[in-house]
Motif scaffolding. Structure first.
Motif, short mmCIF file in Angstrom:
data_model
loop_
_atom_site.label_atom_id
_atom_site.label_comp_id
_atom_site.label_asym_id
_atom_site.label_seq_id
_atom_site.Cartn_x
_atom_site.Cartn_y
_atom_site.Cartn_z
N GLY A 175 59.93 47.99 45.65
CA GLY A 175 61.24 47.56 46.13
C GLY A 175 61.77 46.32 45.46
N LEU A 176 60.99 45.74 44.57
CA LEU A 176 61.37 44.47 43.94
C LEU A 176 61.78 44.65 42.48
CD1 LEU A 176 61.49 41.36 44.25
CD2 LEU A 176 59.11 41.32 43.44
N ALA A 177 60.99 45.42 41.75
CA ALA A 177 61.26 45.60 40.33
C ALA A 177 61.05 47.07 39.98
CB ALA A 177 60.33 44.71 39.49
N LYS A 178 62.17 47.79 39.85
CA LYS A 178 62.08 49.22 39.54
C LYS A 178 62.00 49.47 38.04
CE LYS A 178 64.57 50.51 43.74
NZ LYS A 178 63.34 50.96 44.43
N VAL A 179 62.43 48.51 37.25
CA VAL A 179 62.36 48.61 35.79
C VAL A 179 62.00 47.24 35.26
CG1 VAL A 179 64.04 50.50 35.60
CG2 VAL A 179 64.82 48.12 35.57
N GLY A 180 61.77 47.17 33.95
CA GLY A 180 61.52 45.88 33.33
C GLY A 180 60.06 45.64 33.00
N PRO A 181 59.77 44.52 32.33
CA PRO A 181 58.40 44.27 31.84
C PRO A 181 57.36 44.10 32.93
CG PRO A 181 59.83 42.35 31.51
CD PRO A 181 60.71 43.47 31.92
N ILE A 182 57.72 43.43 34.05
CA ILE A 182 56.72 43.25 35.11
C ILE A 182 56.37 44.59 35.74
CG2 ILE A 182 56.33 42.26 37.39
CD1 ILE A 182 57.71 39.78 36.56
N LYS A 183 57.39 45.45 35.94
CA LYS A 183 57.12 46.79 36.48
C LYS A 183 56.26 47.58 35.50
CE LYS A 183 57.76 50.35 39.28
NZ LYS A 183 57.02 51.40 38.56
N ASN A 184 56.54 47.49 34.21
CA ASN A 184 55.74 48.20 33.21
C ASN A 184 54.30 47.70 33.21
OD1 ASN A 184 57.98 49.68 32.45
ND2 ASN A 184 58.51 48.31 30.75
N GLN A 185 54.14 46.37 33.33
CA GLN A 185 52.80 45.81 33.35
C GLN A 185 52.03 46.28 34.58
OE1 GLN A 185 52.41 41.60 33.89
NE2 GLN A 185 50.41 41.51 32.94
N SER A 186 52.68 46.29 35.74
CA SER A 186 51.99 46.71 36.95
C SER A 186 51.57 48.17 36.86
CB SER A 186 52.87 46.48 38.18
OG SER A 186 54.00 47.32 38.16
N ASP A 187 52.43 49.02 36.29
CA ASP A 187 52.07 50.43 36.14
C ASP A 187 50.88 50.59 35.19
OD1 ASP A 187 54.08 51.17 37.84
OD2 ASP A 187 55.50 51.72 36.25
N THR A 188 50.86 49.79 34.13
CA THR A 188 49.74 49.86 33.18
C THR A 188 48.44 49.40 33.84
OG1 THR A 188 51.25 49.42 31.33
CG2 THR A 188 48.90 49.07 30.94
N MET A 189 48.52 48.35 34.66
CA MET A 189 47.32 47.88 35.34
C MET A 189 46.75 48.93 36.27
SD MET A 189 47.94 43.84 36.13
CE MET A 189 49.29 44.11 37.26
N MET A 190 47.63 49.70 36.91
CA MET A 190 47.16 50.72 37.85
C MET A 190 46.35 51.80 37.16
SD MET A 190 47.93 49.51 40.69
CE MET A 190 47.13 50.85 41.56
N THR A 191 46.62 52.03 35.86
CA THR A 191 45.81 53.02 35.14
C THR A 191 44.36 52.57 35.06
OG1 THR A 191 46.30 52.06 32.96
CG2 THR A 191 47.81 53.73 33.79
N LEU A 192 44.12 51.26 34.98
CA LEU A 192 42.75 50.74 34.99
C LEU A 192 42.19 50.74 36.41
CD1 LEU A 192 40.25 49.21 33.85
CD2 LEU A 192 41.55 47.09 34.20
N PHE A 193 42.96 50.23 37.37
CA PHE A 193 42.45 50.07 38.73
C PHE A 193 42.12 51.40 39.39
CE2 PHE A 193 45.11 45.93 39.07
CZ PHE A 193 44.19 45.29 38.26
N ARG A 194 42.78 52.49 38.96
CA ARG A 194 42.52 53.80 39.53
C ARG A 194 41.59 54.65 38.67
NH1 ARG A 194 48.62 54.49 41.66
NH2 ARG A 194 48.25 53.94 43.84
N SER A 195 41.01 54.05 37.67
CA SER A 195 40.17 54.82 36.74
C SER A 195 38.69 54.65 37.07
CB SER A 195 40.41 54.34 35.31
OG SER A 195 39.75 53.09 35.08
N PRO A 196 37.82 55.48 36.47
CA PRO A 196 36.37 55.33 36.67
C PRO A 196 35.81 54.04 36.08
CG PRO A 196 36.91 57.54 35.87
CD PRO A 196 38.14 56.72 35.72
N ARG A 197 36.63 53.27 35.37
CA ARG A 197 36.18 52.00 34.82
C ARG A 197 36.18 50.90 35.87
NH1 ARG A 197 40.24 50.96 30.29
NH2 ARG A 197 38.94 49.12 29.90
N THR A 198 36.71 51.19 37.06
CA THR A 198 36.80 50.22 38.15
C THR A 198 36.03 50.74 39.36
OG1 THR A 198 38.96 49.39 37.43
CG2 THR A 198 38.38 49.06 39.74
N ALA A 199 35.38 49.84 40.08
CA ALA A 199 34.75 50.18 41.36
C ALA A 199 35.00 49.04 42.33
CB ALA A 199 33.25 50.42 41.19
N VAL A 200 35.42 49.37 43.55
CA VAL A 200 35.64 48.38 44.59
C VAL A 200 34.45 48.43 45.54
CG1 VAL A 200 37.17 47.53 46.40
CG2 VAL A 200 38.14 48.72 44.41
N HIS A 201 33.60 47.41 45.47
CA HIS A 201 32.42 47.33 46.33
C HIS A 201 32.76 46.55 47.59
CE1 HIS A 201 30.27 48.75 42.82
NE2 HIS A 201 30.62 47.67 42.14
#
Length: 334
Positions: A175-201
């Motif tokens: 609801g804050l940034a639908k486009v732009g560099p911060i939105k792009n960065q957050s979407d890119t980070m989610m690819t790591l956070f939701r991948s098998p390269r991450t584990a939340v213990h």
């Protein structure tokens, strides 16, 4: 053999008071073996890493603080643990410098209070900045030339009740940034956070509220499609007494005369107050053990890899961290 061979980002969360920061520090030491380099990050502004490792307060810079566990039979040196205290203001200035070349201009914004204003009025931006630095440490690129490369990153994360909001930065910014560099960065980070390269213990103790919060946290993480790691059961009491003695202690049927005789045989005093105090301690220990056993069954029902760390009688110092690191490595978390 580790249970998590593909994981590069280990996120450690837990209810307050369960010792999640201690577990994160021990995990970093356990991972820093066989020449592996590890970065231990904190984002809550408490300088907990500096206190645990008995070093000066950490600046916003990566600092070497310890070496990992030596591995018997291996000739190479152990790896190194670096630490990083991340604060949103410094992360924003670094972001502006790396991506927009706003070196002096960024510092000028800080003087005018724009950084504080931005991170206060839009808390989602604050989390993007904090997690963005963690993402950058895992996935170093040419924008950060000459930076240390890490085999693993351990994040001492916010408590369980806020962990999904903290990591799910893309949805938090919807609801804050639908486009732009911060939105792009957050979407890119989610690819790591939701991948098998991450584990939340998740760290818990064997008490009803922390175990329930752990169960709720797992449900919320799975709903957000964030990868759940293991459960670390911390501060487990010693299991020196057999079931028969524990049952007798709970029933108040231990023989005070026998206890007094054994104290006398050991060359200790057997005063009535001492005997009564020891019997009360035994009853309390037995009741706590019964509670732990019941909650251990609940944890087992969560169907996640589980690791147990003992309650250290002398508290946690650097030596204690290495002891806990050895336990985590022996049990397969690292």
């Amino acid at each position: 053999m580790t249970d998590w061979p593909r994981v590069q980002l280990h996120v450690v969360t837990g209810k307050g008071g369960t010792g999640k920061s201690t577990v994160a520090a021990a995990l970093a030491l356990a991972l820093a073996t066989s020449g592996r380099n590890v970065l231990l990050c904190e984002v809550e502004g408490r300088q907990g890493i500096a206190r645990m490792f008995d070093v000066d307060p950490l600046p916003y810079a990566e600092r070497r603080i310890a070496t990992g566990l030596p591995v018997p039979g291996e000739s190479g040196p152990p790896g190194v643990v670096h630490a990083l205290h991340i604060d949103p203001e410094a992360a924003l200035l670094e972001y502006l410098s790396m991506y927009y070349k706003l070196g002096r201009a960024g510092r000028a914004l800080d003087k005018f209070g724009v950084v504080e204003f931005a991170t206060t009025i839009a808390p989602g931006v604050r989390d993007v900045l904090l997690t963005g630095k963690v993402f950058e440490a895992v996935q170093r690129n040419s924008r950060n030339k000459g930076a240390q490369q890490y085999d693993a990153v351990v994040l001492d994360a916010p408590p369980t009740g806020r962990i999904v909001q903290f990591l799910n930065v893309s949805d938090e910014l919807a609801g804050l940034a639908k486009v732009g560099p911060i939105k792009n960065q957050s979407d890119t980070m989610m690819t790591l956070f939701r991948s098998p390269r991450t584990a939340v213990h998740l760290v818990t103790v064997l008490e009803e509220m922390p175990v329930q919060e752990t169960a709720d946290g797992i449900t919320e993480l799975e709903a957000a499609r964030l990868p759940v790691g293991g459960i670390v059961v911390n501060l487990v009491r010693p299991r020196d007494l057999d079931e028969e003695d524990l049952a007798a202690a709970r029933a108040d049927s231990l023989d005070p005369g026998r206890l007094a005789d054994e104290l006398t045989a050991a060359g200790l005093g057997a005063e009535e107050d001492l005997v009564e105090g020891l019997l009360a301690e035994a009853r309390d220990h037995a009741e706590r053990r019964a509670l732990e056993d019941s909650q251990r069954e609940v944890v087992a029902g969560l169907d996640r890899p589980t690791y147990e760390l003992p309650r250290l009688p002398g508290g946690v110092d650097l030596g204690g961290l290495y002891e806990l690191a050895g336990e985590l490595r022996a049990q397969g978390l690292a």
